[in-house]
Scaffold this active site. Sequence first.
Site, short mmCIF file in Angstrom:
data_model
loop_
_atom_site.label_atom_id
_atom_site.label_comp_id
_atom_site.label_asym_id
_atom_site.label_seq_id
_atom_site.Cartn_x
_atom_site.Cartn_y
_atom_site.Cartn_z
N THR A 39 -10.29 0.64 -3.15
CA THR A 39 -9.85 1.25 -1.89
C THR A 39 -10.69 2.48 -1.57
O THR A 39 -11.08 2.70 -0.43
CB THR A 39 -8.35 1.62 -1.97
OG1 THR A 39 -7.62 0.45 -2.33
CG2 THR A 39 -7.83 2.14 -0.65
N HIS A 42 -13.83 1.27 -0.14
CA HIS A 42 -13.62 0.84 1.25
C HIS A 42 -13.51 2.06 2.18
O HIS A 42 -14.07 2.07 3.27
CB HIS A 42 -12.36 0.00 1.37
CG HIS A 42 -12.50 -1.42 0.85
ND1 HIS A 42 -13.45 -2.29 1.34
CD2 HIS A 42 -11.82 -2.11 -0.09
CE1 HIS A 42 -13.35 -3.45 0.71
NE2 HIS A 42 -12.37 -3.36 -0.17
N HIS A 58 -6.24 8.73 -5.04
CA HIS A 58 -4.81 8.44 -4.94
C HIS A 58 -4.23 7.91 -6.24
O HIS A 58 -3.06 7.57 -6.29
CB HIS A 58 -4.58 7.43 -3.80
CG HIS A 58 -5.34 6.15 -3.99
ND1 HIS A 58 -6.65 5.99 -3.57
CD2 HIS A 58 -5.00 5.00 -4.59
CE1 HIS A 58 -7.07 4.79 -3.90
NE2 HIS A 58 -6.09 4.16 -4.53
N GLU A 59 -5.04 7.84 -7.30
CA GLU A 59 -4.53 7.32 -8.58
C GLU A 59 -4.61 8.43 -9.61
O GLU A 59 -5.52 8.46 -10.43
CB GLU A 59 -5.41 6.14 -9.04
CG GLU A 59 -5.52 5.03 -8.01
CD GLU A 59 -6.43 3.89 -8.47
OE1 GLU A 59 -7.14 4.03 -9.49
OE2 GLU A 59 -6.42 2.84 -7.80
N CYS A 87 9.12 8.44 4.87
CA CYS A 87 10.13 9.30 5.49
C CYS A 87 11.48 9.18 4.80
O CYS A 87 12.26 10.13 4.76
CB CYS A 87 10.25 8.99 6.99
SG CYS A 87 11.19 7.49 7.36
N CYS A 90 13.83 5.82 7.88
CA CYS A 90 13.63 4.77 8.90
C CYS A 90 14.24 3.46 8.38
O CYS A 90 14.55 3.34 7.20
CB CYS A 90 12.14 4.61 9.21
SG CYS A 90 11.22 3.79 7.89
N CYS A 93 12.41 2.08 5.28
CA CYS A 93 12.65 2.87 4.06
C CYS A 93 14.06 2.61 3.52
O CYS A 93 14.24 2.40 2.33
CB CYS A 93 12.49 4.36 4.35
SG CYS A 93 10.77 4.90 4.39
N CYS A 101 6.86 1.92 6.03
CA CYS A 101 7.33 3.10 6.76
C CYS A 101 6.28 3.49 7.81
O CYS A 101 5.12 3.72 7.47
CB CYS A 101 7.55 4.26 5.79
SG CYS A 101 8.02 5.78 6.64
N ARG A 195 -15.60 -9.02 -18.82
CA ARG A 195 -14.21 -9.00 -18.37
C ARG A 195 -13.43 -10.21 -18.90
O ARG A 195 -12.24 -10.10 -19.21
CB ARG A 195 -14.17 -8.97 -16.84
CG ARG A 195 -14.70 -7.67 -16.28
CD ARG A 195 -14.80 -7.68 -14.78
NE ARG A 195 -15.04 -6.34 -14.26
CZ ARG A 195 -14.97 -6.01 -12.97
NH1 ARG A 195 -14.67 -6.94 -12.08
NH2 ARG A 195 -15.20 -4.78 -12.59
N LEU A 251 -3.06 -9.73 -3.95
CA LEU A 251 -3.16 -8.29 -4.23
C LEU A 251 -4.53 -7.74 -3.84
O LEU A 251 -4.69 -6.56 -3.61
CB LEU A 251 -2.93 -8.05 -5.72
CG LEU A 251 -1.48 -8.04 -6.20
CD1 LEU A 251 -1.37 -8.55 -7.63
CD2 LEU A 251 -0.89 -6.65 -6.10
#
Length: 330
Positions: A39, A42, A58-59, A87, A90, A93, A101, A195, A251
């Site tokens: 991500t 991207h 974000h990780e 939030c 809503c 959520c 959300c 892998r 995913l």
Amino acid sequence: MKAVVLNAVNDLQVTEVQRPKVEAGSSLIKVLACGICGTDRHIYKGEYPSSKPVILGHEFGGVIEEVGPGSKFKVGQVVSIDPNIVCGTCPDCVAGRTAFCPGLTALGVNINGGIAEYVLTPDTQIYPVKDGLNPLHLAFIEPLACSIRGMDLAQLKGGESVAVLGGGVIGLLVVQLAKLAGAREIVLVTRQKFRRDVALKIGATRVVDPKSEDVSEVVSGMDVTFECAGAVDTFKQSQVITRRGGSVIVLGLTAADTNLEINPFSVVVNELRIQGSFLNPLTQGRAAELVGSGKLNLDILISKVVDLAGVQAVLDAPPAEGDIKYIVCP
Ligand SMILES: [Zn+2]
Ligand SMILES: [Zn+2]
């Protein structure tokens, strides 16, 4: 403090920025580890929407440096952060569909994230982890939370045959989760030999090299297929190798403008379930607990640890052959 700021598409800078100030309901986290994922690539290339300028990452997790007035957290606590802020009120959520959300904002995407020395985090996003956890394992909690979401949607009961297409972090976490869930057969398909070898060590019962074997011939009738590569070819394969009435859990993230043809007749007569899995709605706590339990082999997935100055080089090049997870330690 130092941070890696995305100023514009393909324009990244390690720079000095002001350390955020703690307010009521938030904490300042000193980042110990932050994963770099597809991500981020991207976002960097402009294929996934984000604010700019923004601090990526974000990780991540870290140690609480400062707390706001009346906080239930303590300075010095080691914590994991759910980057997706919702939030909570809503209709989506309230129904538990927090990934939808309309007010969703994400640390490291829309607001400043964890590829920095410090990050200001709302207390709602904080999940304490077990004492003594290897700090590098903090970088796996968010991707694991996303993988757990995929597992929830797959509804494995034990005894199933499972195919995993893609041998990146998500694919190799899903292999381990499928094993824990009691799958009888776990086939990992990936082009990279390293892998495939890792997959065999952590739970795959069989591996397939799609360069030398025709996947749709050697893999068939799978109860559940996890598409974890985010590629057109694997998306197509996933529908061929899954049994009639089986499930494809998607995913993998393609670029937002990728399209491909799909055969509606086949979807109908095979009762194929093609199920997307987005983000980590309400799964971050479980992921933090599972990482703390030591039941997963995460060390085998760590390829390289870089400092803030090393992030640019990681994002500029595609992941090197054999590499799985890059982690930033600011
Ligand atoms: Zn990610
Ligand atoms: Zn909401």
